[in-house]
Design a protein around this motif. Structure first.
Motif, PDB file in Angstrom:
ATOM      1  N   TRP A 267      -7.725  -0.608   5.844  1.00 45.71           N
ATOM      2  CA  TRP A 267      -7.469   0.544   4.977  1.00 45.71           C
ATOM      3  C   TRP A 267      -8.527   0.604   3.886  1.00 45.71           C
ATOM      4  CZ3 TRP A 267      -5.125   0.714  -0.193  1.00 45.71           C
ATOM      5  CH2 TRP A 267      -4.771   2.015  -0.591  1.00 45.71           C
ATOM      6  N   MET A 268      -9.153   1.778   3.785  1.00 44.89           N
ATOM      7  CA  MET A 268     -10.185   1.966   2.778  1.00 44.89           C
ATOM      8  C   MET A 268      -9.646   2.679   1.550  1.00 44.89           C
ATOM      9  SD  MET A 268     -13.839   3.975   3.130  1.00 44.89           S
ATOM     10  CE  MET A 268     -14.427   2.932   4.453  1.00 44.89           C
ATOM     11  N   GLY A 269      -8.535   3.379   1.703  1.00 43.73           N
ATOM     12  CA  GLY A 269      -8.012   4.140   0.570  1.00 43.73           C
ATOM     13  C   GLY A 269      -8.754   5.434   0.358  1.00 43.73           C
ATOM     14  N   ALA A 270      -9.083   6.110   1.459  1.00 46.49           N
ATOM     15  CA  ALA A 270      -9.810   7.371   1.348  1.00 46.49           C
ATOM     16  C   ALA A 270      -9.465   8.255   2.542  1.00 46.49           C
ATOM     17  CB  ALA A 270     -11.320   7.133   1.291  1.00 46.49           C
ATOM     18  N   PRO A 301      -9.314   0.422  -2.223  1.00 47.22           N
ATOM     19  CA  PRO A 301     -10.621  -0.222  -2.041  1.00 47.22           C
ATOM     20  C   PRO A 301     -11.798   0.713  -2.277  1.00 47.22           C
ATOM     21  CG  PRO A 301      -9.107  -0.876  -0.299  1.00 47.22           C
ATOM     22  CD  PRO A 301      -8.418   0.202  -1.064  1.00 47.22           C
ATOM     23  N   ALA A 302     -11.700   1.963  -1.820  1.00 49.57           N
ATOM     24  CA  ALA A 302     -12.810   2.900  -2.006  1.00 49.57           C
ATOM     25  C   ALA A 302     -13.041   3.181  -3.486  1.00 49.57           C
ATOM     26  CB  ALA A 302     -12.538   4.192  -1.240  1.00 49.57           C
ATOM     27  N   ALA A 303     -11.954   3.401  -4.207  1.00 46.18           N
ATOM     28  CA  ALA A 303     -12.085   3.683  -5.638  1.00 46.18           C
ATOM     29  C   ALA A 303     -12.658   2.486  -6.384  1.00 46.18           C
ATOM     30  CB  ALA A 303     -10.720   4.069  -6.214  1.00 46.18           C
ATOM     31  N   LEU A 304     -12.207   1.275  -6.056  1.00 43.28           N
ATOM     32  CA  LEU A 304     -12.700   0.069  -6.717  1.00 43.28           C
ATOM     33  C   LEU A 304     -14.163  -0.193  -6.403  1.00 43.28           C
ATOM     34  CD1 LEU A 304      -9.612  -2.296  -6.180  1.00 43.28           C
ATOM     35  CD2 LEU A 304     -10.241  -1.011  -8.251  1.00 43.28           C
ATOM     36  N   SER A 305     -14.643   0.352  -5.263  1.00 43.09           N
ATOM     37  CA  SER A 305     -16.036   0.141  -4.859  1.00 43.09           C
ATOM     38  C   SER A 305     -16.967   1.222  -5.390  1.00 43.09           C
ATOM     39  CB  SER A 305     -16.138   0.091  -3.336  1.00 43.09           C
ATOM     40  OG  SER A 305     -15.350  -0.963  -2.832  1.00 43.09           O
ATOM     41  N   GLY A 306     -16.426   2.191  -6.117  1.00 44.74           N
ATOM     42  CA  GLY A 306     -17.267   3.229  -6.693  1.00 44.74           C
ATOM     43  C   GLY A 306     -17.569   4.379  -5.763  1.00 44.74           C
ATOM     44  N   LEU A 307     -16.902   4.452  -4.626  1.00 49.31           N
ATOM     45  CA  LEU A 307     -17.118   5.589  -3.736  1.00 49.31           C
ATOM     46  C   LEU A 307     -16.606   6.862  -4.390  1.00 49.31           C
ATOM     47  CD1 LEU A 307     -16.127   4.001  -0.300  1.00 49.31           C
ATOM     48  CD2 LEU A 307     -18.427   4.428  -1.199  1.00 49.31           C
ATOM     49  N   GLN A 308     -17.200   8.003  -4.024  1.00 48.33           N
ATOM     50  CA  GLN A 308     -16.863   9.272  -4.649  1.00 48.33           C
ATOM     51  C   GLN A 308     -16.582  10.328  -3.596  1.00 48.33           C
ATOM     52  OE1 GLN A 308     -20.105  10.391  -7.223  1.00 48.33           O
ATOM     53  NE2 GLN A 308     -20.222   8.356  -8.206  1.00 48.33           N
ATOM     54  N   ARG A 309     -15.799  11.309  -3.994  1.00 46.70           N
ATOM     55  CA  ARG A 309     -15.571  12.448  -3.115  1.00 46.70           C
ATOM     56  C   ARG A 309     -16.898  13.159  -2.861  1.00 46.70           C
ATOM     57  NH1 ARG A 309     -11.539  16.588  -5.570  1.00 46.70           N
ATOM     58  NH2 ARG A 309     -13.355  16.898  -6.938  1.00 46.70           N
ATOM     59  N   GLY A 310     -17.147  13.479  -1.603  1.00 46.86           N
ATOM     60  CA  GLY A 310     -18.411  14.100  -1.218  1.00 46.86           C
ATOM     61  C   GLY A 310     -19.416  13.114  -0.663  1.00 46.86           C
ATOM     62  N   ASP A 311     -19.131  11.815  -0.774  1.00 50.33           N
ATOM     63  CA  ASP A 311     -20.004  10.816  -0.143  1.00 50.33           C
ATOM     64  C   ASP A 311     -19.919  10.936   1.376  1.00 50.33           C
ATOM     65  OD1 ASP A 311     -20.754   9.821  -2.578  1.00 50.33           O
ATOM     66  OD2 ASP A 311     -19.488   8.015  -2.485  1.00 50.33           O
ATOM     67  N   GLY A 335     -12.021  -5.952  10.123  1.00 45.50           N
ATOM     68  CA  GLY A 335     -10.839  -6.587   9.568  1.00 45.50           C
ATOM     69  C   GLY A 335     -10.756  -6.428   8.064  1.00 45.50           C
ATOM     70  N   SER A 336      -9.692  -6.983   7.509  1.00 47.57           N
ATOM     71  CA  SER A 336      -9.430  -6.845   6.080  1.00 47.57           C
ATOM     72  C   SER A 336      -9.763  -8.136   5.344  1.00 47.57           C
ATOM     73  CB  SER A 336      -7.959  -6.488   5.860  1.00 47.57           C
ATOM     74  OG  SER A 336      -7.120  -7.499   6.398  1.00 47.57           O
ATOM     75  N   GLY A 337      -9.893  -8.014   4.037  1.00 48.29           N
ATOM     76  CA  GLY A 337     -10.110  -9.188   3.192  1.00 48.29           C
ATOM     77  C   GLY A 337     -11.546  -9.630   3.070  1.00 48.29           C
ATOM     78  N   ARG A 338     -12.443  -8.992   3.818  1.00 48.82           N
ATOM     79  CA  ARG A 338     -13.865  -9.363   3.742  1.00 48.82           C
ATOM     80  C   ARG A 338     -14.683  -8.152   3.318  1.00 48.82           C
ATOM     81  NH1 ARG A 338     -16.446 -10.541   8.297  1.00 48.82           N
ATOM     82  NH2 ARG A 338     -14.982  -9.494   9.706  1.00 48.82           N
ATOM     83  N   PRO A 339     -15.726  -8.332   2.530  1.00 50.86           N
ATOM     84  CA  PRO A 339     -16.534  -7.192   2.093  1.00 50.86           C
ATOM     85  C   PRO A 339     -17.340  -6.601   3.243  1.00 50.86           C
ATOM     86  CG  PRO A 339     -17.518  -9.251   1.338  1.00 50.86           C
ATOM     87  CD  PRO A 339     -16.179  -9.603   1.926  1.00 50.86           C
ATOM     88  N   ALA A 340     -17.494  -5.308   3.198  1.00 50.09           N
ATOM     89  CA  ALA A 340     -18.308  -4.592   4.185  1.00 50.09           C
ATOM     90  C   ALA A 340     -19.328  -3.744   3.441  1.00 50.09           C
ATOM     91  CB  ALA A 340     -17.427  -3.715   5.064  1.00 50.09           C
ATOM     92  N   THR A 352     -26.146   2.521  -1.207  1.00 50.09           N
ATOM     93  CA  THR A 352     -25.249   1.589  -0.517  1.00 50.09           C
ATOM     94  C   THR A 352     -24.079   1.250  -1.429  1.00 50.09           C
ATOM     95  OG1 THR A 352     -26.466  -0.362  -1.277  1.00 50.09           O
ATOM     96  CG2 THR A 352     -27.112   0.589   0.859  1.00 50.09           C
ATOM     97  N   ALA A 353     -23.004   0.770  -0.797  1.00 50.50           N
ATOM     98  CA  ALA A 353     -21.834   0.327  -1.548  1.00 50.50           C
ATOM     99  C   ALA A 353     -21.169  -0.791  -0.770  1.00 50.50           C
ATOM    100  CB  ALA A 353     -20.856   1.486  -1.769  1.00 50.50           C
ATOM    101  N   THR A 354     -20.500  -1.662  -1.470  1.00 44.55           N
ATOM    102  CA  THR A 354     -19.758  -2.751  -0.850  1.00 44.55           C
ATOM    103  C   THR A 354     -18.264  -2.531  -1.088  1.00 44.55           C
ATOM    104  OG1 THR A 354     -21.575  -4.303  -1.215  1.00 44.55           O
ATOM    105  CG2 THR A 354     -19.403  -5.239  -0.768  1.00 44.55           C
ATOM    106  N   VAL A 355     -17.496  -2.549  -0.013  1.00 41.21           N
ATOM    107  CA  VAL A 355     -16.067  -2.301  -0.106  1.00 41.21           C
ATOM    108  C   VAL A 355     -15.311  -3.449   0.542  1.00 41.21           C
ATOM    109  CG1 VAL A 355     -16.060  -0.940   2.019  1.00 41.21           C
ATOM    110  CG2 VAL A 355     -14.202  -0.662   0.388  1.00 41.21           C
ATOM    111  N   LYS A 356     -14.228  -3.886  -0.090  1.00 37.49           N
ATOM    112  CA  LYS A 356     -13.374  -4.934   0.452  1.00 37.49           C
ATOM    113  C   LYS A 356     -12.116  -4.270   1.007  1.00 37.49           C
ATOM    114  CE  LYS A 356     -11.357  -9.446  -0.663  1.00 37.49           C
ATOM    115  NZ  LYS A 356     -11.118 -10.441  -1.750  1.00 37.49           N
ATOM    116  N   LEU A 357     -12.044  -4.170   2.330  1.00 37.02           N
ATOM    117  CA  LEU A 357     -10.971  -3.434   2.993  1.00 37.02           C
ATOM    118  C   LEU A 357      -9.655  -4.210   2.919  1.00 37.02           C
ATOM    119  CD1 LEU A 357     -12.958  -2.368   6.174  1.00 37.02           C
ATOM    120  CD2 LEU A 357     -12.557  -1.002   4.122  1.00 37.02           C
ATOM    121  N   GLU A 358      -8.552  -3.458   2.922  1.00 34.49           N
ATOM    122  CA  GLU A 358      -7.221  -4.032   3.008  1.00 34.49           C
ATOM    123  C   GLU A 358      -6.624  -3.688   4.369  1.00 34.49           C
ATOM    124  OE1 GLU A 358      -4.836  -2.746  -0.246  1.00 34.49           O
ATOM    125  OE2 GLU A 358      -6.332  -3.267  -1.772  1.00 34.49           O
TER     126      GLU A 358
END
Length: 474
Positions: A267-270, A301-311, A335-340, A352-358
């Protein structure tokens, strides 16, 4: 129709030798395999799936099966006999195909979600209770297992090679008519439907009707390229538009279900949207691929990683993202729990952005149990002697009234309210008569019960399973 790469290569080579202005013959496309040849060579891999769901009335709502067979005895009995019940059995029919010779069957998840019993019937008439390995409602794929060997699996093709206009055909059981063949063309690819998640469907004009869900979609070579799943209809019947899960996705889901029994999704939260040429032009990118972020969940996760609407997510861990359906599978593999690491197009430049998926929370279905034959005496039948009034009403002499039916008997269509008047050639007047017949049979033997429903008689064959709890021999 599927293109032949070798033929096209030869034509291109020959074209270089044709003088300027000379007339070149148009490319030759192969004619589709005939429907007869398709059925003869691939029909054994198509199965019919019957399900039973016990519904306990609690109001006016009741389950709506995709196709509720009005006659569970294959057109030998007309209508169910009315009887007052506190529990109602809702029967449904679907289709499927053999994935492996040792009994793995693929079908649609929506017809198995609430099923408490599933039965797979092969083309040769054999039928087996099915165990639910797992299902995925998002892609509408389910995997069943039957205890059988030496089956005829279908040949799996490559759905990514399909082109709009290619010939396709389906074999299934619309309205319970097993082995029905329909044909048409691919109308569109990568169709995303509202309410159907991130699945990119194949759209065809192949006639698909209730009972066809889970049937295989074949290409010109007799390879399965899709799992028929949905129709677009205002009447409940076929109206020229049907949708299939691409087989590449369906087989991948089946593989995951076989390995773990469920689909793990990250889950990315987006909320994501597929790209189009028009959207690509609007956002200033040349390649209309990737996944467009249209909504960000606060605190996810998306919000915590700084992703934005329109990306626009163009790559995931260095692998190109074709659309948001492929991104979902890439996240599931990670998978979850590891940064992507995500490659993103934002406001005219790459970043680029790094996101830690749940891990996404999924609702698991209740698997349909396989009845234990040893726990169901009398083939799952609870009976009583029929009274004189019922005998007069049905025009019979003697017989046993079915109070309850479970396991094998229920799977073969016997219902409460039926009257069993004979077993093979022996008349039944008491439950003891029935016990005496069963005591003379060995596991694997066949027994034909003469059943009367709504004044209509029909023989229903039952095969005594191994481990059946039979009465002692006299």
């Amino acid at each position: 129709m599927k293109r032949c790469p070798l033929l096209l290569a030869c034509l291109m080579a020959c074209a270089a030798l044709v003088p300027q202005g000379a007339h070149a013959e148009p490319p030759v496309r192969r004619a589709p395999v005939s429907a007869g040849a398709l059925v003869a060579s691939r029909g054994a891999g198509v199965v019919e799936i019957g399900t039973i769901n016990v519904w306990v009335p609690s109001g006016s709502d009741e389950p709506e099966p995709e196709f509720a067979p009005s006659d569970t005895f294959g057109d030998r009995l007309a209508r169910p006999q009315p009887i007052s019940l506190s529990r109602r059995e809702v029967r449904d029919l679907a289709s499927g195909f053999v994935l492996t010779a040792d009994g793995y069957i693929v079908s649609s998840a929506h017809v198995l979600w609430d099923a408490q019993e599933a039965q797979v019937r092969l083309q040769d008439g054999r039928h087996f209770p099915a165990r639910l390995v797992g299902m995925d409602r998002i892609t509408d794929v389910a995997l069943l297992k039957i205890e059988a060997t030496g089956l005829s699996p279908v040949v799996i093709g490559d759905s990514s090679k399909l082109a709009v206009g290619d010939w396709v055909a389906a074999i299934g059981s619309p309205f319970g008519f097993s082995g029905s063949v329909t044909a048409g063309i691919v109308s569109a690819k990568n169709r995303f439907l509202s309410g159907s998640g991130e699945t990119a469907f194949l759209q065809t004009d192949v006639a698909i009707n209730p009972g066809s869900s889970g049937s295989p979609l074949f290409n010109v070579d007799g390879e399965v390229v899709g799992l028929n799943s949905l129709i677009y209809s205002g009447s409940g019947g076929y109206m020229g538009v049907s949708f299939a899960v691409p087989i590449n996705l369906a087989v991948d889901i089946a593989r995951r279900l076989r390995a773990e029994g469920r689909i793990r999704r990250a889950w990315m939260g987006a909320r994501l949207q597929g790209m189009t040429a028009a959207l690509a032009q609007s956002f200033g990118v040349q390649d209309p691929t990737g996944a467009l972020l249209v909504q960000i969940t606060p605190g996810g996760p998306a919000a915590l990683s700084g992703l934005q609407r329109g990306d626009i997510i163009t790559a995931f861990n260095g692998a190109k993202v074709q659309d948001f359906s492929s991104l979902a599978m890439q996240m599931g593999d990670h998978g979850s729990g590891r940064p992507a690491t995500l490659e993103i197009w934002r406001q005219g430049r790459k970043t680029t952005a790094t996101v830690k998926l749940e891990e996404a929370v999924a609702v698991a279905p209740v698997p349909p149990p396989v009845p234990d034959a040893g726990e169901l005496p009398r083939l799952g039948l609870t009976m009583a002697e029929s009274g004189k009034d019922l005998q007069k009403q049905l025009g019979i002499d003697g017989g046993l009234l079915v109070r309850q039916a479970a396991g094998l008997s229920r799977s073969e269509g016997i219902q409460p309210g039926d009257v069993i008047v004979a077993a093979n050639e022996l008349r039944l007047d008491s439950v003891d008569d029935f016990d005496r017949v069963l005591s003379r049979l060995e596991p694997g033997a066949s027994l034909a019960l003469l059943v009367v429903r709504d004044r209509q008689p029909a023989y229903v064959p039952l095969r005594i399973p191994a481990g059946q709890n039979l009465p002692p021999r006299p």
